[in-house]
Design an enzyme around this catalytic site. Structure first.
Site, PDB file in Angstrom:
ATOM      1  N   TYR A 182       0.857  -1.196   0.000  1.00  0.00           N
ATOM      2  CA  TYR A 182       0.000   0.000   0.000  1.00  0.00           C
ATOM      3  C   TYR A 182       0.885   1.236   0.000  1.00  0.00           C
ATOM      4  CZ  TYR A 182      -3.265   3.574   1.603  1.00  0.00           C
ATOM      5  OH  TYR A 182      -4.034   4.716   1.700  1.00  0.00           O
ATOM      6  N   GLU A 206      -3.206   7.574  -4.211  1.00  0.00           N
ATOM      7  CA  GLU A 206      -3.241   6.308  -3.483  1.00  0.00           C
ATOM      8  C   GLU A 206      -3.083   5.140  -4.445  1.00  0.00           C
ATOM      9  OE1 GLU A 206      -7.014   4.870  -1.842  1.00  0.00           O
ATOM     10  OE2 GLU A 206      -6.010   4.591   0.094  1.00  0.00           O
TER      11      GLU A 206
END
Lengths: 403, 301
Positions: free
Chosen positions: A124, A212
């Site tokens: 992530y 993101e």
């Protein structure tokens, strides 16, 4: 402002950040051509493009399950795309009404690398503003492909953060810190340092609110790949990014909110039945709160701004009345500088113009308030006056509940 | 006393020749505030005149401060140029820059705030209603009004008010004034995610100010500034504090007018903040109509 995944990946490509090759299409006639432009040997991902997360686990109103589907071959990809395009996808983030899918994104399916424990090799990475320090922060985790809030809650030690000093920008040692924290080595380490550096550049150059990547993936072939991409922008900075403004998709925005923004009004639809019209964001929020406090349910947030004009009030009424759930209206104006009588005149005109039949409670306070109240009283309209916010909120809740 | 500004504070206005800046410069002059200079690049040498008060206009903040002794600037310049205007105040070593401008890009503020570190100038705002230290005349005339708040709703007294929101501040101030309680200073810190002065900064100043006897702190959803202030209050504040948090009904992920009013995580919600306020001994107003009463339940004036 939000953009679609395929648009975000086009930006990534411009900044040299690797993503699976893909083609976006808006009509079924384009499926074959699009699929001919990518390598389908490993299969194809068919991805619904809407501005909401949770697509993979979403369900279409026609019963079809999954807004993101792996398809082993072109035929299956076309079948999946046909079930998605033009249909409405409901996810955890869209609300029950869902979103109509108007674009399909075909991408090459990646060969997922595996970790020694057999799990997919997913990470992530995000860049956003850290409000506590007023600096950009890069957030990275070895736990990709899942909800990061969950990771932060249950295993906070697996979240790694790097603050960037805006005076000097991201430093190479910081990019290395992230690559080390993700446990990468050799060529993947180098790829990660480059990727973080380039994504930060994108974040900074384009005034992003957030960049993101979840998941960031290591393939069997040893390549670091942004499998998904979510990018949003600071609305206040759009004036200097015409290229980003061109990516805006009005289909993804609420028609009433767009209409409101044309008049300088800030409007957000909610699911209650008491509409409110207020000046100032803080007062508008707390007007919604006080409606709920007295047992009602707010239908919207609507801030007409500090210096509302007659035209704005009139436009605001029309927008409010466009919501069929509305059973009553509460106007709450603290006219510090602006003249309450001007607002009162605007309200009277708007009520006459729209032929309003719903209960209306008006609370005016401030500059020239007596003249404003007199204007409302002399209008011959059934407008209920509230003396304080509490009084006005109780009155509108009672009137709506009586019906 | 009061905090940040006094009745005789000398104020310059950046953007005094624009509609917005001019309008509020006039209102401040009518309120009796010391508006001593205007700054508009390229219009140096002109004069802004209202009610017989002549305000000289300068090309630069440094020149305006030097010639007039202004120590505080009210910034009304449009968003693309506002961060530059703030940094010009820093360069001129002003005490205070109060940025009223709404809509400044976050990136500009991130850089400006970094550049202000270690410098003399304090920033209030941006996207804020400004500061009022009420005067002692009729309808608080003669005070220092910097920004866009209505002057007449104030009354000189002992309550310090700090808030992100403009109209919600006016609401609290008006409730106090109607109940006969005046204010020492009212500070609007602004609704943006990156601002110069936090709730806590202002609370600390009120805590040290001999004139301020009680405090109203108004917050909203988004960020943890109110929580940080509440925890400090519990440990250090010598004065009674009442609070209100707006946004109990706001849905997660939607920006409620203010760029900073977005529920991101579990601690950004109104319910979480209210709970912490109560734990920290703050008297919480159940509704915005209850702000003055919430204070008067713990402070008799």
């Amino acid at each position: 402002m939000n953009i679609h995944e395929y648009q975000a990946k086009e930006l990534f490509e411009k900044y040299g950040v690797a993503t699976p090759k893909g083609v976006a299409v808006k009509a079924s006639a384009e499926y074959s051509t699009a699929l001919g432009q990518i390598n389908t040997a490993n299969g194809i991902m068919v991805k619904s493009q809407i501005h909401a997360g949770g697509r993979g686990k979403g369900t279409f109103t026609n019963g079809f399950k999954g807004g993101v589907k792996f398809s082993p071959n072109k035929e299956k990809a076309i079948e999946n795309a046909t079930a998605m395009l033009g249909n409405t996808l409901v996810t955890a983030q869209t609300g029950p009404e869902g979103r109509k899918v108007q674009t399909i994104y075909f991408t090459e399916a990646a060969n997922l690398g595996k970790r020694p424990d057999g799990r997919d090799d997913e990470y992530y990475l995000a860049i956003l503003l850290d409000r506590a320090t007023s600096r950009p922060v890069i957030v990275a985790s070895t736990e990709g492909g899942v909800e990061i809030e969950q990771v932060a809650h249950s295993t906070p030690e697996k979240i790694f953060k790097v603050q960037v000093d805006p005076a000097v920008g991201l430093q190479p040692f910081q990019a290395r810190q992230i690559a080390f924290a993700l446990g990468l080595s050799g060529d993947l380490f180098k790829q990660c340092v480059t990727l973080v550096t380039r994504l930060y550049q994108l974040y900074w150059d384009k005034d992003c609110a957030m960049v993101e990547v979840n998941p960031l993936l290591v393939t069997k072939e040893g390549q670091l790949l942004a499998l998904d991409a979510k990018v949003s922008f600071d609305d206040n900075a759009l004036f200097r990014h015409p290229d980003i403004v061109a990516l805006r998709d009005l289909n993804e925005e609420d028609a009433k909110e767009i209409e409101a923004s044309k008049y300088g009004l800030s409007y957000i639809a909610l699911d209650g039945n008491i509409a409110c019209l207020v000046n100032g964001a803080g007062l508008a929020m707390s007007t919604m709160d006080i409606i709920q406090h007295f047992g009602g349910s707010p239908a919207n947030f609507l801030d007409v701004g500090g210096g509302a004009t007659k035209d704005q009030v009139s436009a605001a009424f029309k927008i409010i009345l466009g919501d069929k759930n509305v059973k009553g209206i509460l106007v709450n104006i603290f006219g510090g500088i602006m003249d309450c009588n001007v607002i009162a005149t605007g309200i009277v005109e708007a009520v006459k113009e729209t032929g309003l039949k719903l209960p209306l409670v008006v609370r005016l306070e401030g500059n020239n308030v007596q003249a404003g109240k007199a204007t409302l009283a002399a209008s011959g309209l059934t407008i209920v006056s509230g003396d304080t916010m509490a009084d006005a909120a109780q009155k509108i809740v009672k009137l709506v509940n009586q019906k | 006393m009061s905090i940040l500004v006094k009745e005789n504070t000398r104020v310059l206005v950046q953007g005094i020749t624009g509609d917005f800046g001019a309008r509020h410069a006039r209102l401040s002059i009518e309120y009796g505030s010391q508006i001593v200079a205007g700054v508009t690049p390229g219009k140096g040498g002109q004069v802004f005149e209202h009610n017989g008060v002549k305000v000289p206009i300068f090309n630069t903040v440094a020149e305006a401060a030097k010639q007039t002794g202004a120590t505080v600037s009210a910034i009304f310049v449009p968003p693309p140029f506002a961060a530059d205007a703030i940094l010009e105040c820093v360069d001129a070593d002003l005490d205070l820059a109060i940025a009223i401008t709404e809509g400044i890009p976050v990136r500009d503020m991130v850089r400006a705030k970094r550049a202000m570190q270690g410098r003399r100038t304090r920033l209030i705002g941006p996207n804020c209603p400004g500061i009022v230290t009420p005067g002692r005349g009729e309808k608080s005339h003669g005070g220092c009004r910097i920004g866009i708040a209505p002057g007449y709703i104030h009354k000189r007294g002992k309550v310090g008010v700090v808030s992100r929101s403009g109209t919600l501040t006016y609401e609290a101030v008006w409730q106090l004034t109607c109940k006969g309680h005046g204010q020492s200073t009212c500070v609007g810190i602004g609704g943006d995610p990156v601002n110069g002065t936090s709730h806590l900064d202002v609370i600390k100043l009120f805590n040290e100010d001999p004139e301020t006897e009680a405090i109203i702190m108004i917050g909203e959803i988004g960020g943890n500034a109110e929580v940080e202030a509440a925890r400090w209050i519990k440990e250090h504040c010598k004065k009674p504090v009442a609070g209100f948090i707006a946004g109990a009904t706001a849905p997660a992920g939607r920006r409620m007018g203010h760029a900073g009013a977005v529920i991101g995580g579990a601690e950004d919600t109104a319910a979480a903040k209210i709970k912490i306020f109560k734990e920290c001994g703050i008297s919480v107003a159940a509704t915005p109509s209850d702000m003055a009463d919430a204070l008067l339940r713990i402070w008799k004036g």
